[in-house]
Scaffold this motif. Sequence first.
Motif, PDB file in Angstrom:
ATOM      1  N   ASP A 141       1.057   2.972  -3.355  1.00  0.00           N
ATOM      2  CA  ASP A 141      -0.068   3.852  -3.656  1.00  0.00           C
ATOM      3  C   ASP A 141       0.124   5.216  -2.999  1.00  0.00           C
TER       4      ASP A 141
ATOM      5  N   TYR B 105       0.821  -1.212   0.000  1.00  0.00           N
ATOM      6  CA  TYR B 105       0.000   0.000   0.000  1.00  0.00           C
ATOM      7  C   TYR B 105       0.854   1.260   0.000  1.00  0.00           C
TER       8      TYR B 105
ATOM      9  N   LEU C 203       2.585   7.135  -5.103  1.00  0.00           N
ATOM     10  CA  LEU C 203       2.012   7.696  -6.324  1.00  0.00           C
ATOM     11  C   LEU C 203       1.155   8.929  -6.031  1.00  0.00           C
TER      12      LEU C 203
END
Length: 116
Positions: A68, A65, A71
């Motif tokens: 993410d 995770y 990003l």
Amino acid sequence: MEAIGEMYNGLMLTAMIVLAMLIIVSMIRSVRGPGIGDRIIAVNMIGTMIIMIVAVLSVYLDENYLVDVCLIYAMISFLGVVVLCKVYTGVYLQGKHMKADLDAVEDNLKHQGEER
């Protein structure tokens, strides 16, 4: 096989420490920078290095995770630098008493040529 894993862990910790030191150097540059352009680039470098630290931390902790999060932080960092550049451009043109619309590019260039 255990020795290779220990070497990778040491390499990742070393990379994070080096990146943290580079962030400190970039912070100094963002405060002391000779120009506003240098300061904006230093802030962009800080964001990029934080993204790299989060990516290395994702591999080190084996938590997917965090990629993410990395990003999302990259998108926010990019937008922040774009806003800083836009604000800087407006302040610069206002200080030079130039027009800030797209149709005035030739007039601005002509005006700069006359000042030199």
